[in-house]
Design an enzyme around this catalytic site. Structure first.
Site, PDB file in Angstrom:
ATOM      1  N   CYS A   2      -0.717  -0.071  -9.154  1.00  0.00           N
ATOM      2  CA  CYS A   2      -1.420  -0.557 -10.342  1.00  0.00           C
ATOM      3  C   CYS A   2      -1.277  -2.063 -10.464  1.00  0.00           C
ATOM      4  O   CYS A   2      -0.328  -2.659  -9.977  1.00  0.00           O
ATOM      5  CB  CYS A   2      -0.952   0.111 -11.628  1.00  0.00           C
ATOM      6  SG  CYS A   2      -1.026   1.909 -11.625  1.00  0.00           S
ATOM      7  N   ARG A  27      -3.645  -2.767  -5.163  1.00  0.00           N
ATOM      8  CA  ARG A  27      -2.497  -2.102  -5.765  1.00  0.00           C
ATOM      9  C   ARG A  27      -2.859  -0.765  -6.394  1.00  0.00           C
ATOM     10  O   ARG A  27      -1.969  -0.004  -6.788  1.00  0.00           O
ATOM     11  CB  ARG A  27      -1.861  -3.008  -6.825  1.00  0.00           C
ATOM     12  CG  ARG A  27      -1.369  -4.337  -6.291  1.00  0.00           C
ATOM     13  CD  ARG A  27      -0.850  -5.207  -7.417  1.00  0.00           C
ATOM     14  NE  ARG A  27       0.405  -4.714  -7.951  1.00  0.00           N
ATOM     15  CZ  ARG A  27       1.597  -5.211  -7.645  1.00  0.00           C
ATOM     16  NH1 ARG A  27       1.689  -6.207  -6.785  1.00  0.00           N
ATOM     17  NH2 ARG A  27       2.689  -4.717  -8.173  1.00  0.00           N
ATOM     18  N   TRP A  73      -3.578   3.210 -10.109  1.00  0.00           N
ATOM     19  CA  TRP A  73      -3.244   4.244  -9.149  1.00  0.00           C
ATOM     20  C   TRP A  73      -2.720   5.415  -9.966  1.00  0.00           C
ATOM     21  O   TRP A  73      -1.710   5.305 -10.658  1.00  0.00           O
ATOM     22  CB  TRP A  73      -2.197   3.767  -8.152  1.00  0.00           C
ATOM     23  CG  TRP A  73      -1.885   4.788  -7.092  1.00  0.00           C
ATOM     24  CD1 TRP A  73      -2.588   5.008  -5.954  1.00  0.00           C
ATOM     25  CD2 TRP A  73      -0.789   5.713  -7.076  1.00  0.00           C
ATOM     26  NE1 TRP A  73      -2.005   6.020  -5.228  1.00  0.00           N
ATOM     27  CE2 TRP A  73      -0.905   6.473  -5.890  1.00  0.00           C
ATOM     28  CE3 TRP A  73       0.264   5.980  -7.945  1.00  0.00           C
ATOM     29  CZ2 TRP A  73      -0.001   7.478  -5.555  1.00  0.00           C
ATOM     30  CZ3 TRP A  73       1.157   6.980  -7.620  1.00  0.00           C
ATOM     31  CH2 TRP A  73       1.027   7.721  -6.433  1.00  0.00           C
ATOM     32  N   ASN A 107       2.044  -0.285 -16.015  1.00  0.00           N
ATOM     33  CA  ASN A 107       2.388   0.151 -14.661  1.00  0.00           C
ATOM     34  C   ASN A 107       3.711   0.892 -14.735  1.00  0.00           C
ATOM     35  O   ASN A 107       4.615   0.479 -15.469  1.00  0.00           O
ATOM     36  CB  ASN A 107       2.569  -1.045 -13.719  1.00  0.00           C
ATOM     37  CG  ASN A 107       1.281  -1.789 -13.474  1.00  0.00           C
ATOM     38  OD1 ASN A 107       0.200  -1.325 -13.817  1.00  0.00           O
ATOM     39  ND2 ASN A 107       1.392  -2.970 -12.878  1.00  0.00           N
ATOM     40  N   GLY A 108       3.850   1.954 -13.952  1.00  0.00           N
ATOM     41  CA  GLY A 108       5.109   2.686 -13.942  1.00  0.00           C
ATOM     42  C   GLY A 108       4.935   4.110 -14.423  1.00  0.00           C
ATOM     43  O   GLY A 108       3.827   4.631 -14.534  1.00  0.00           O
ATOM     44  N   GLU A 502       4.946   5.528  13.748  1.00  0.00           N
ATOM     45  CA  GLU A 502       4.110   4.560  13.039  1.00  0.00           C
ATOM     46  C   GLU A 502       2.638   4.725  13.417  1.00  0.00           C
ATOM     47  O   GLU A 502       1.748   4.636  12.560  1.00  0.00           O
ATOM     48  CB  GLU A 502       4.590   3.141  13.350  1.00  0.00           C
ATOM     49  CG  GLU A 502       3.704   2.018  12.822  1.00  0.00           C
ATOM     50  CD  GLU A 502       3.592   1.959  11.315  1.00  0.00           C
ATOM     51  OE1 GLU A 502       2.777   1.162  10.819  1.00  0.00           O
ATOM     52  OE2 GLU A 502       4.313   2.697  10.612  1.00  0.00           O
ATOM     53  N   LYS A 506      -0.405   5.608  10.767  1.00  0.00           N
ATOM     54  CA  LYS A 506      -1.613   4.799  10.609  1.00  0.00           C
ATOM     55  C   LYS A 506      -2.865   5.672  10.688  1.00  0.00           C
ATOM     56  O   LYS A 506      -3.800   5.513   9.915  1.00  0.00           O
ATOM     57  CB  LYS A 506      -1.671   3.705  11.684  1.00  0.00           C
ATOM     58  CG  LYS A 506      -0.730   2.555  11.448  1.00  0.00           C
ATOM     59  CD  LYS A 506      -1.117   1.744  10.240  1.00  0.00           C
ATOM     60  CE  LYS A 506       0.073   1.045   9.620  1.00  0.00           C
ATOM     61  NZ  LYS A 506       0.972   1.927   8.876  1.00  0.00           N
ATOM     62  N   GLU A 509      -3.175   7.767   7.521  1.00  0.00           N
ATOM     63  CA  GLU A 509      -3.460   6.996   6.312  1.00  0.00           C
ATOM     64  C   GLU A 509      -4.940   6.679   6.144  1.00  0.00           C
ATOM     65  O   GLU A 509      -5.469   6.774   5.034  1.00  0.00           O
ATOM     66  CB  GLU A 509      -2.671   5.672   6.337  1.00  0.00           C
ATOM     67  CG  GLU A 509      -1.212   5.800   6.006  1.00  0.00           C
ATOM     68  CD  GLU A 509      -0.514   4.454   6.056  1.00  0.00           C
ATOM     69  OE1 GLU A 509       0.195   4.108   5.095  1.00  0.00           O
ATOM     70  OE2 GLU A 509      -0.676   3.736   7.067  1.00  0.00           O
ATOM     71  N   HIS A 525      10.516  22.160  22.649  1.00  0.00           N
ATOM     72  CA  HIS A 525      11.277  22.801  21.576  1.00  0.00           C
ATOM     73  C   HIS A 525      10.402  23.157  20.381  1.00  0.00           C
ATOM     74  O   HIS A 525      10.918  23.346  19.277  1.00  0.00           O
ATOM     75  CB  HIS A 525      12.440  21.903  21.139  1.00  0.00           C
ATOM     76  CG  HIS A 525      13.436  21.658  22.222  1.00  0.00           C
ATOM     77  ND1 HIS A 525      14.334  22.619  22.651  1.00  0.00           N
ATOM     78  CD2 HIS A 525      13.656  20.570  23.002  1.00  0.00           C
ATOM     79  CE1 HIS A 525      15.077  22.135  23.626  1.00  0.00           C
ATOM     80  NE2 HIS A 525      14.680  20.888  23.867  1.00  0.00           N
ATOM     81  N   LYS A 624      -1.009  -0.054  -2.331  1.00  0.00           N
ATOM     82  CA  LYS A 624      -0.218  -0.953  -1.497  1.00  0.00           C
ATOM     83  C   LYS A 624       1.228  -1.084  -1.943  1.00  0.00           C
ATOM     84  O   LYS A 624       2.145  -0.895  -1.163  1.00  0.00           O
ATOM     85  CB  LYS A 624      -0.878  -2.331  -1.489  1.00  0.00           C
ATOM     86  CG  LYS A 624      -0.218  -3.321  -0.540  1.00  0.00           C
ATOM     87  CD  LYS A 624      -0.422  -2.914   0.894  1.00  0.00           C
ATOM     88  CE  LYS A 624       0.169  -3.898   1.866  1.00  0.00           C
ATOM     89  NZ  LYS A 624       0.065  -3.419   3.250  1.00  0.00           N
TER      90      LYS A 624
END
Length: 629
Positions: A2, A27, A73, A107-108, A502, A506, A509, A525, A624
């Protein structure tokens, strides 16, 4: 997560608010909105992007000289216009309850919102959203008696959780109250028009003011025309807030950093900025001498990194997401080069389990923003256990993480807008490799010839990265195949296993392809059961000590009809054939090879997302800066 922008001025602040929102949209982009004081409360909200909100505002001739804005967000409540910020107070049915006098952005997360909602409903307040934020607006309204600051001051101790808020009242023009606890908030001091500002990030105010005050945890600010007052906690909320002095810093947050230039997306731009970002991060590194980290690090006066390094006998790394994978890579370096036992913890899990503290541990946090809520909480938990030697690898010198750690190494990735991190990751790896060399040097485990060899390799990294970026056309071809699939497997061994992780992250995402990563030796395994011709298998294949083992794992895939996509070093002797697609990397780059091998995985994810038509820079459900648990 946010973004907040707020302003008081003697001019129309709506253009400033909307411009700031556009810069903070990374954000959170589930919804956005603006509210102004214009003889009353006026609001515009949208579940579209900021550009659409701007068109709506222009059509409505929206204007005001006191205002707040927010890009969201979603946490509590689906993305919808009704759940979008700003929120207004609204009540009926009880004498004295005033409807629509408070406007607020937040925000939060407020953890006790259910209990507060029940109390406020009993007082006659009407809830029209599913959010926890609306509770704050009603609570402040219920306490308001002509002085907004006093109402906010009484409300804050009743809020359990994390927040940054900006709030104004229709009856008090040219006044906004802000507060922060667990979420970032800054004050921008205006240079003209007797104006002042608040925002989640200084970049939101680029071109408006470069005079920035970083509010500290628990601060409350009373912002008015041409003046402001800051109050901090005295000793917990049981005592009154006390007037506090916070330094005004000149922050050159260039708006050009948020411009795309010739690139289609920020992610593409940031992938191609990596050679420069690495060069900037390594600027001034000519030798690993005892004074190096004291020279390059941000730290309080009197701190001595070299002296700390001599004391510690183990390292604990705390991080989340992509930063966690950089820490996993660094574990291999720290244990093989510096010979220091290293533990890497997912920050969101660390503080919720019993652990064994060690006062001789160097606690290393890794975070792009320096405001990651889980990592900050994990740091504070480690400190509460008596582990006082703390260091952060961070991209934002003014962040909470830098302020709360005793030592900080600032990477120089520059502003990263794309939600899927790229250049922040590789610069973190560069910083962690430097930390490894400094620790090895302080322990007497790095000879002069080894130091010279490592530093020479680091200086050549930008050029080596340019050579890898030149492989983009081949990765575009791979992406056209990948886009047809819904599942993928990534394999790596040793320090390239975190790079496989990673790469899978990516792809997940931004293309929404389900992807998993495993150490290649773990295939038999369990994961081998998933391998068919319908599941592409990406293999990170550097020509290192494990290459023969890795080739055996690749044969296991081919024997089951799996199709391999191999990133092979030039000297690894892996050739393309039926069912095996090979992209030839430069010759093996030794310990720094992970920095090269991650770049084609970034490009693969980017171009696969392009083919699938997803929103590359703003993937669904993500944001982000993760400032909530």
């Amino acid at each position: 997560m946010c973004g907040i922008v707020a302003a008081v001025s003697d001019r129309n602040v709506v253009p400033v608010l909307v411009q700031g929102l556009a810069r903070l949209e990374y954000r959170g982009y589930d919804s956005c909105g603006v509210a102004v004081q214009n003889g009353g409360l006026q609001r515009a909200r949208s579940t579209a992007r900021v550009a659409e909100l701007q068109a709506q505002i222009a059509a409505d001739k929206f204007a005001g000289n006191t205002g707040i804005a927010h890009t969201r967000w979603a946490t509590h409540g689906v993305p919808s216009q009704g759940n979008a910020h700003p929120h207004f107070s609204f009540g009926t049915g009880e004498a004295g309850v005033k409807a629509g006098q408070i406007a607020l952005v937040h925000n939060g997360i407020i953890e006790n919102h259910d209990a507060l909602r029940a109390v406020l409903r009993a007082k006659g307040y009407v809830f029209v959203s599913q959010t926890d934020t609306e509770v704050i607006a009603h609570l402040i309204d219920s306490l308001y008696d002509g002085d907004l600051f006093e109402a906010v001051k009484v409300a804050l101790p009743q809020l359990h959780g994390a927040y940054a808020i900006a709030v104004f009242c229709k009856d008090e023009p040219h006044r906004i109250i802000g507060a922060r606890a667990g979420s970032p908030l800054i004050l921008g001091v205006g240079k003209e028009h007797s104006e002042n500002f608040m925002a989640s990030d200084a970049m939101a105010l680029a071109g408006v003011t470069d005079q920035i005050v970083y509010l500290e945890e628990g601060d409350v600010v009373d912002m008015q025309l041409g003046k402001y007052w800051i109050f901090g906690k005295a000793d917990g909320w049981s005592k009154a807030l006390e007037a506090a002095q916070r330094p005004v810093k000149t922050v050159l947050a260039h708006s050009g950093a948020a411009e795309l230039g010739p690139y289609r997306h920020y992610m593409q731009k940031e992938i191609f900025e990596q050679p420069r970002a690495i060069a900037d991060t390594l600027e001034g590194v000519n030798a690993i001498v005892p004074e190096l980290f004291d020279t390059l690090m941000t730290h309080p006066a009197g701190a001595n990194a070299h002296a700390v390094f001599k004391k510690i006998d183990r390292v604990l790394i705390l991080a989340c997401g992509t930063s966690y994978y950089s820490g996993c890579t660094a574990k291999y370096w720290l244990e093989s080069i510096a010979q220091i036992p290293t533990q890497v913890e997912v920050a969101s899990e660390y503080r919720y389990r019993d652990s064994v503290p060690d006062q001789n541990t160097l606690v290393v946090t890794i975070t792009q923003s320096g405001e990651t809520a889980d990592t900050l909480a994990a740091l504070r938990h480690a400190q509460s256990l008596g582990m006082k030697h703390t260091l952060t690898i961070c991209n934002v010198a003014t962040s909470a993480m830098v302020r709360e750690c005793s030592l900080a190494y600032i990477t120089r990735a520059g502003v990263e807008i794309g939600v899927a991190s790229t250049k922040a990751f590789t610069t973190q790896l560069a910083g962690l490799f430097l930390l490894t060399l400094a620790l090895a040097q302080s322990k007497g485990r790095l000879t002069e010839s080894q130091e010279a060899e490592h530093l020479q390799a680091m200086r050549r990294l930008p050029a080596a990265l340019q050579a890898v970026l030149a492989l983009e056309p081949q990765l575009i071809s791979w992406a056209e195949d990948f886009a047809k699939h819904d599942n993928a497997l990534f394999l790596g061994r040793g320090m390239h296993y975190p790079i496989a992780l990673e790469g899978a992250l990516k792809l997940k995402e931004i293309s929404y392809i389900h992807a998993e990563a495993y150490p290649a030796g773990e295939l038999k395994h369990g994961p081998l059961a998933l391998v068919t011709s319908a599941m592409p298998v990406v293999t990170v294949a550097p020509n290192d000590a494990l290459i023969d083992k890795l080739k055996s794992n690749m044969h296991e895939v081919r024997a089951r009809g799996g199709v391999l996509y191999v990133l092979a070093d030039a000297d690894s002797k892996i050739e393309s054939e039926e069912g095996i697609h090979v992209i030839r990397m430069p010759a093996n780059y030794g310990a720094l090879s992970p920095l090269l091998h991650v770049v084609p995985l970034q490009l693969l994810a980017y171009h696969t997302a392009l083919v699938r038509g997803t929103d590359v820079d703003k993937p669904r459900n993500l944001a982000k800066s993760v400032t909530v648990e």
